[in-house]
Design a protein around this motif. Structure first.
Motif, short mmCIF file in Angstrom:
data_model
loop_
_atom_site.label_atom_id
_atom_site.label_comp_id
_atom_site.label_asym_id
_atom_site.label_seq_id
_atom_site.Cartn_x
_atom_site.Cartn_y
_atom_site.Cartn_z
N VAL A 158 -54.65 23.51 3.03
CA VAL A 158 -55.30 23.78 1.84
C VAL A 158 -55.14 22.59 0.65
N TRP A 159 -55.85 22.23 -0.07
CA TRP A 159 -55.93 21.13 -0.97
C TRP A 159 -56.57 21.58 -2.20
N GLU A 160 -55.95 21.56 -3.19
CA GLU A 160 -56.80 21.78 -4.69
C GLU A 160 -57.62 23.26 -4.38
N GLY A 161 -57.22 24.10 -3.76
CA GLY A 161 -58.16 25.48 -3.37
C GLY A 161 -59.14 25.33 -2.65
N LEU A 162 -59.14 24.25 -1.78
CA LEU A 162 -60.37 23.87 -0.73
C LEU A 162 -59.38 24.10 0.65
N VAL A 163 -60.11 24.99 1.59
CA VAL A 163 -59.73 25.00 3.06
C VAL A 163 -60.30 23.92 3.68
N TRP A 164 -59.40 23.43 4.64
CA TRP A 164 -59.88 22.25 5.48
C TRP A 164 -59.28 22.64 7.00
N VAL A 165 -60.08 22.35 7.86
CA VAL A 165 -59.57 22.41 9.27
C VAL A 165 -59.79 21.29 10.11
N CYS A 166 -59.18 20.97 11.29
CA CYS A 166 -59.31 19.95 12.10
C CYS A 166 -59.22 20.36 13.44
N VAL A 167 -59.97 20.21 14.32
CA VAL A 167 -60.19 20.80 15.50
C VAL A 167 -59.63 19.92 16.64
N GLY A 168 -59.29 18.51 16.39
CA GLY A 168 -58.49 17.73 17.19
C GLY A 168 -57.21 17.37 16.65
N PRO A 170 -55.19 15.61 14.04
CA PRO A 170 -55.41 14.75 12.94
C PRO A 170 -55.13 13.47 12.84
N ALA A 171 -55.91 12.59 12.41
CA ALA A 171 -55.48 11.26 12.29
C ALA A 171 -54.44 10.89 11.17
N LEU A 172 -54.68 11.93 10.26
CA LEU A 172 -53.54 11.79 9.31
C LEU A 172 -53.48 13.34 8.67
N PRO A 173 -52.20 13.50 7.70
CA PRO A 173 -52.16 14.59 7.16
C PRO A 173 -53.31 14.61 6.12
N LEU A 174 -53.90 15.98 5.87
CA LEU A 174 -54.83 16.27 4.81
C LEU A 174 -54.41 15.37 3.37
N ALA A 175 -53.06 15.86 3.11
CA ALA A 175 -52.52 15.05 1.86
C ALA A 175 -52.69 13.72 1.61
N VAL A 176 -52.61 13.08 2.77
CA VAL A 176 -52.74 11.67 2.88
C VAL A 176 -54.03 11.18 2.75
#
Length: 387
Positions: A158-168, A170-176
């Motif tokens: 979760v970032w700034e209230g938005l939910v994100w997913v990655c099915v593989g 992840p190339a990088l952490p979401l925060a990066v």
């Protein structure tokens, strides 16, 4: 016209125009656009799902849609059905929306609420943590252990209230990936908006055509004359970062406040296909999904701050739809042009198309990495060979 030889790479044996020349990333001032075949050859689609979409973070909704235990959101990510649910402990979990019995769906609505996850095909039930709980009429099945048939989890953040997913992986952490966006848009706070509605558009163009179009203001005077009255196009600026880019414009001051109000418009693009349109008191998330050869679907989710007047929301939705209809018309025409024998590769405007060049450079990197990860690559272009 340049003669090209399609490349047979890896187990697919069907990847077009993937050569050291087309994969090379040149500076904006000297770069060519990607070949037209990358937009028109149907054989590239499955490879893009694997190489481009699976390792990337994809936004699927806002936490306001999964505020309580049992609330869920469904999405398609990299061609895969996904369900995001809040469990009894208040944690947000993500799984493939696929029953481990025979592949039935656990939910078929965009979002909803439940006490447990139940397959809509044969009724197998799972806890909100994905553990298999109920298996109707399975008493006579031998060597069967429920623990072996839990739902398959998916990375979620979760970032700034938005939910994100990655099915593989992840190339990088979401925060990066999203580093710096929250600070740039301050004092706007995306956690304070609430989901209002979704609008879906079916567009007869490759997903990359729609992304290219979003990433430049070059076309605004000809395609969006009314939008040009709202934005200060003379101050329109594009900035690029490692995994995202920003198009920024002040909003023109008008006697009635205009459809966007007062402030700034931030149009963020997150590679490979997510757009965050951040305007005063509101947010639009646009996700561009491949939908077969020469087609895509664009999902627009609209979010508004509490207290936004209904007539203001209605005006915003109508204005957004008018802009999208203009974009659809031109993108579909561009798709036809890309399929013509009269076009192969073009050049970039240094002043106006830095965002398109940035996207296509990231796309080349992902495609090159995908070739190396699937078996039989061509010679690696400089700077693109994986470490």
């Amino acid at each position: 016209m340049t003669t090209r030889t399609p490349l047979s790479a890896g187990p697919d044996g069907l990847l077009p125009d993937l050569t050291p020349d087309t994969l090379r990333v040149d500076p904006l001032e000297r770069a060519d656009t990607i070949p037209s075949s990358w937009y028109t050859d149907a054989r590239l689609g499955p490879f893009e799902q694997r190489a481009v979409f699976r390792p990337s973070w994809q936004v699927v909704g806002h936490v306001s849609l999964v505020a309580n235990a049992g609330d869920y959101v469904c999405a398609t990510v990299a061609g895969e059905p996904i369900i995001v649910v809040r469990n009894a402990d208040g944690e947000i979990r993500a799984f493939y929306n696929v029953c481990r019995h025979r592949g039935g769906p656990l939910a078929m609505d965009d979002h909803g609420a439940c006490r447990m996850l139940q397959c809509r095909y044969h009724g197998w039930t799972y806890t909100l943590d994905g553990a298999l709980r109920g298996v109707p009429r399975f008493d006579r099945t031998e060597l069967f252990d429920r623990a072996d048939f839990a739902l398959v989890p998916v990375a979620v953040d979760v970032w700034e209230g938005l939910v994100w997913v990655c099915v593989g992986e992840p190339a990088l952490p979401l925060a990066v990936t999203l580093d710096g966006i929250a600070e740039r848009i301050a004092p706007q706070d995306l956690t304070g908006v609430r989901f209002h509605s979704r609008v879906e558009y079916a567009v007869a163009c490759d997903w990359k055509v729609y992304v290219d179009n979003f990433l430049e203001g070059y076309h605004l005077p000809l395609v969006h004359p009314e939008l040009c009255k709202t934005l200060d196009v003379s101050a329109y600026v594009t900035e690029t970062f490692e995994w995202h880019s920003l198009q920024h414009s002040p909003i023109r001051e008008t006697p009635d406040g205009g459809v966007y109000g007062e402030g700034d418009a931030f149009y963020y693009f997150v590679f490979p296909n997510v757009m965050l349109n951040i305007l005063p008191g509101r947010l639009q998330t646009n996700v561009v999904l491949p939908d077969g050869p020469g087609r895509c679907r664009v999902l627009f989710d609209f979010f508004y701050a509490d207290g936004t007047a209904p007539d203001q929301i209605a005006g915003d939705l109508a204005f957004s739809d008018a802009v999208q209809q203009e974009d659809i018309e031109i993108c579909e025409a561009v798709q036809r042009g890309l399929a013509s024998r009269g076009y192969d590769r073009g050049r970039f405007s240094v002043e106006c198309e830095a965002g398109v060049h940035h996207f296509q450079a990231l796309l080349k990197r992902a495609v090159a990495d995908g070739i190396w990860n699937t078996g039989d690559p061509p010679a690696a272009p400089p700077g693109l060979r994986p470490a």
